[in-house]
Design an enzyme around this catalytic site. Structure first.
Site, PDB file in Angstrom:
ATOM      1  N   HIS A 102       0.791  -1.230   0.000  1.00  0.00           N
ATOM      2  CA  HIS A 102       0.000   0.000   0.000  1.00  0.00           C
ATOM      3  C   HIS A 102       0.827   1.287   0.000  1.00  0.00           C
ATOM      4  O   HIS A 102       0.259   2.380  -0.056  1.00  0.00           O
ATOM      5  CB  HIS A 102      -0.917   0.008   1.230  1.00  0.00           C
ATOM      6  CG  HIS A 102      -0.151   0.158   2.505  1.00  0.00           C
ATOM      7  ND1 HIS A 102       0.538  -0.901   3.065  1.00  0.00           N
ATOM      8  CD2 HIS A 102       0.086   1.227   3.280  1.00  0.00           C
ATOM      9  CE1 HIS A 102       1.157  -0.477   4.149  1.00  0.00           C
ATOM     10  NE2 HIS A 102       0.892   0.812   4.303  1.00  0.00           N
ATOM     11  N   HIS A 151       1.746   6.965  -0.654  1.00  0.00           N
ATOM     12  CA  HIS A 151       0.866   6.158   0.193  1.00  0.00           C
ATOM     13  C   HIS A 151      -0.464   6.002  -0.532  1.00  0.00           C
ATOM     14  O   HIS A 151      -1.171   6.972  -0.757  1.00  0.00           O
ATOM     15  CB  HIS A 151       0.668   6.836   1.549  1.00  0.00           C
ATOM     16  CG  HIS A 151       0.211   5.892   2.601  1.00  0.00           C
ATOM     17  ND1 HIS A 151      -1.095   5.451   2.698  1.00  0.00           N
ATOM     18  CD2 HIS A 151       0.890   5.278   3.600  1.00  0.00           C
ATOM     19  CE1 HIS A 151      -1.190   4.624   3.720  1.00  0.00           C
ATOM     20  NE2 HIS A 151      -0.006   4.499   4.284  1.00  0.00           N
TER      21      HIS A 151
END
Length: 147
Positions: free
Chosen positions: A53, A68
């Site tokens: 992620h 992110h």
């Protein structure tokens, strides 16, 4: 560079105070299109940290950029993400690093917004280049500060 296609927004629009208050560093964010795709490296450098992620790329000048993918996506434990590179890999700006589906993230009740942060940079070092629609690989912000 924008790591994904979508809409460039200020970092303070990210629904997480760690990003929105600049606690990690200054930068921008991209509200991604809700189609499966690939997140690309925002700079040329070496991947020093890679989670499904999120990832950090450090350029030859020592500056690191964090990407992110979504908020609270660490809770997914990699589900819905596929790493396309590895820690230690040298990547070019625009090279795919992670495949993911922002619609799937959103369907799970999480924000798919992508924070792009200049690590260890003072706020005044970042100048916005984009607002509104961006394509992966478009200029997102300029980082004028050197370590």
């Amino acid at each position: 560079m924008a790591p994904v296609t979508g809409t460039a927004v200020d970092l303070d629009a990210v629904p997480d105070p760690v990003f929105s208050k600049g606690l990690v560093g200054p930068g921008m964010a991209v509200e991604p299109e809700r189609t499966a795709g690939r997140a690309v490296s925002p700079i040329t450098g070496t991947i020093v940290k890679l989670h499904p992620h999120a990832f950090v790329v450090v350029g030859d000048d020592g500056r690191g950029v964090l990407v992110h993918l979504g908020i609270d996506t660490v809770q997914l434990r990699g589900e819905g993400f596929e790493t396309l590179a590895a820690e230690g890999d040298r990547v070019g700006a625009g090279q795919p690093v992670v495949a993911w589906d922002p619609a799937r993230v959103a369907a799970g009740g999480r924000s798919p917004v992508c924070a792009v942060v200049a690590l260890d940079a003072p706020a005044e070092a970042v100048t916005t280049l984009a607002r509104g629609p961006v394509r992966a690989g478009d200029g997102l912000f300029r980082w004028a500060w050197a370590p």
